[in-house]
Design a protein around this motif. Structure first.
Motif, PDB file in Angstrom:
ATOM      1  N   CYS A 337      26.058  -7.796  -9.989  1.00  0.00           N
ATOM      2  CA  CYS A 337      25.239  -6.748 -10.583  1.00  0.00           C
ATOM      3  C   CYS A 337      23.755  -7.089 -10.420  1.00  0.00           C
ATOM      4  N   LYS A 342      26.426 -10.298 -13.073  1.00  0.00           N
ATOM      5  CA  LYS A 342      27.857 -10.420 -13.319  1.00  0.00           C
ATOM      6  C   LYS A 342      28.649  -9.966 -12.098  1.00  0.00           C
ATOM      7  N   ASP A 344      31.661  -8.240 -10.900  1.00  0.00           N
ATOM      8  CA  ASP A 344      32.617  -7.314 -11.504  1.00  0.00           C
ATOM      9  C   ASP A 344      32.713  -6.095 -10.612  1.00  0.00           C
ATOM     10  N   GLU A 345      33.458  -5.092 -11.048  1.00  0.00           N
ATOM     11  CA  GLU A 345      33.494  -3.822 -10.321  1.00  0.00           C
ATOM     12  C   GLU A 345      32.086  -3.255 -10.308  1.00  0.00           C
ATOM     13  N   LEU A 346      31.588  -2.928  -9.125  1.00  0.00           N
ATOM     14  CA  LEU A 346      30.198  -2.514  -8.990  1.00  0.00           C
ATOM     15  C   LEU A 346      30.092  -1.029  -8.669  1.00  0.00           C
ATOM     16  N   CYS A 414      27.116  -3.402 -12.560  1.00  0.00           N
ATOM     17  CA  CYS A 414      28.459  -3.565 -13.102  1.00  0.00           C
ATOM     18  C   CYS A 414      28.719  -2.426 -14.088  1.00  0.00           C
TER      19      CYS A 414
END
Length: 472
Positions: A337, A342, A344-346, A414
């Protein structure tokens, strides 16, 4: 550009305009600078002088405008619209008068055993119009098709750029590589897409043993005419189209259907991607092809199978990253991010549309998500055609508050940071949308979005505006 250009008129070496003699060559240069064919056609309707100047050099002017419309990939674009495609008949898909050459790997079975069928000779067609064929004068129909296809390729390039270079546009060289490969993929799909159901495909092989091998060899011959670097460009474009298809199909169906869907052509893939619906593919294909659950021998490995044979024959080991063939400099994929780092799913411009916009209701600031008046208004807007997640987020970025002005929409966020951004602005966006929809502003509640009364007293929620900061 549905109508033809004005009828030709006799023209001298120069034309008089407002008492000034202007050479035809000068007027021709002006017409040749038209950005598209619609503009050129409109210019020719201004006066007979312009039209007569056009008629002194129509082919060169049309060619110049075509280059403005299509770009340097014009030879591939013209070949696509002019290619003499074989008849799409299941047992006679290659014209009898096609020049053909014998596949060196195909052999005849001289067996004298009675009743044993001889192996079919596999022949492949030779392209009848090389890309370096002089273009000549473009017909009105060809001009319309070039302009329409250029729009499709341009939209695909925009999506490609967002995915693989974020907000940066492709360079001139990258754009040329992309468009050149895309027009070649368009031609390949148009040539080898046969809208048949599974029974038809089985019948093809029953009626003419070896016909599927013939089609595979013809695909191989079609791709083998390109250089290795150009084939790598095609491979990159195919992978990009597969990425788009993956966002339309369910995960469990993607591997089985990706090449069947790709065979319908890039224009259909783009339409399905924009609609986010596999219904577009079902309209272009026999329904059974999408729902049977069976592997498809005709379309499986549409590009990968012939490319693998070419790599082996040429002793080429293709690079792992497909996009190296298009991009001059690979932009490292952002794996974290941009705000919190972080992993994670972006989310970014490339995939905002995949968000479910009505989920935004839970992100309203303070106690607004329990205000029935405002949540109903929000849901109504979010369910409209202009309430999709990508539109909402894009509009929010256009109205960022001071604490968020450093946030860039081309950056990846994120889920937590995206929700933070939306929460801080959604009530402001809703307020703006309600006003633009005709809502008459009411007096602000002193307690704004933190008001407790708005939750249990509908009359208060309706009489006061709570889409604002608390002042008490």
């Amino acid at each position: 550009m549905a109508s033809a250009f004005l009828a030709p008129m006799p023209a001298g070496p120069s034309m008089g305009i407002c008492g000034v003699t202007v050479p035809n060559e000068v007027i021709g240069h002006v017409l040749a600078s038209s950005p598209d064919f619609d503009t050129l056609h409109a210019s020719l309707g201004v006066c007979s002088t312009w039209n007569r100047a056009f008629e002194t050099q129509p082919a060169s002017i049309l060619l110049s405008v075509a280059r403005d419309v299509v770009g340097p990939a014009l030879p591939q674009a013209v070949r696509f619209i002019r290619y003499p495609y074989p008849e799409k008949i299941q047992n006679d898909w290659v014209h009898e008068d096609d020049e053909a050459e014998e596949d060196p790997e195909a052999t005849e079975d001289d067996s004298d055993e009675e009743g044993k069928p001889a192996k079919a000779k596999t022949k492949v067609p030779k392209p009848k119009m090389p890309e370096n064929t002089p273009i000549g004068k473009l017909t009105p129909e060809e001009r319309m098709r070039l302009q329409k296809n250029a729009g499709t390729v341009g939209k695909l390039e925009e999506i490609f750029s967002l995915r693989h270079k974020k907000a940066n546009q492709l360079t001139a060289l990258e754009s040329h590589r992309f468009a050149r490969a895309m027009y070649r993929v368009m031609l390949y799909c148009e040539l080898f897409y046969l809208p048949l159901n599974l029974d038809d495909i089985d019948a093809m092989e029953d009626n003419e043993p070896g016909v599927l091998a013939k089609i595979q060899n013809s695909r191989l011959a079609m791709l083998d005419e390109y250089s290795t670097s150009h084939l790598l460009e095609i491979r990159a474009v195919v992978e990009f189209l597969h990425e788009m298809i993956a966002e339309v199909l369910d995960d469990e169906e993607f591997e089985r259907l990706k090449d069947i869907c790709l065979a319908t052509g890039p224009a259909v893939v783009l339409k399905a991607y924009i609609a986010k619906s596999s219904d577009v593919f079902e309209e272009a294909l026999e329904l059974e092809m999408m729902t049977s659950g069976e592997d498809n021998e005709l379309y499986g490995g549409l590009f990968s199978k012939p490319l693998e044979k070419i790599w082996k024959k040429r002793k080429v080991v293709p690079p792992v990253s497909e996009m190296d063939a298009i991009l001059e400099e690979i932009v490292p994929k952002i794996d974290a991010c941009a705000q919190c780092g972080k992993v994670d799913e972006l989310w970014s411009e490339a995939n905002w549309a995949n968000r479910i916009s009505v989920d935004f209701c839970t992100l309203l600031e303070g106690k607004l998500n329990s205000n029935e008046v405002e949540t109903e208004a929000l849901v109504e807007i979010l369910m409209s055609p202009t309430g999709t997640a990508d539109i909402v987020i894009a509009e929010i970025y256009d109205m960022l508050t001071p604490d968020f002005t450093s946030w860039k929409k081309e950056e990846s966020l994120c889920s937590a940071c995206l929700e933070k951004l939306v929460t801080a602005h959604l009530h402001l966006w809703l307020h703006r949308r309600k006003i633009s929809g005709g809502w008459k502003k009411t007096q602000n509640c002193w307690y704004g979005y933190d008001c407790n009364t708005q939750v249990h007293k509908t009359s208060h929620a309706r009489e006061k505006n709570h889409l604002c900061k608390p002042t008490r």
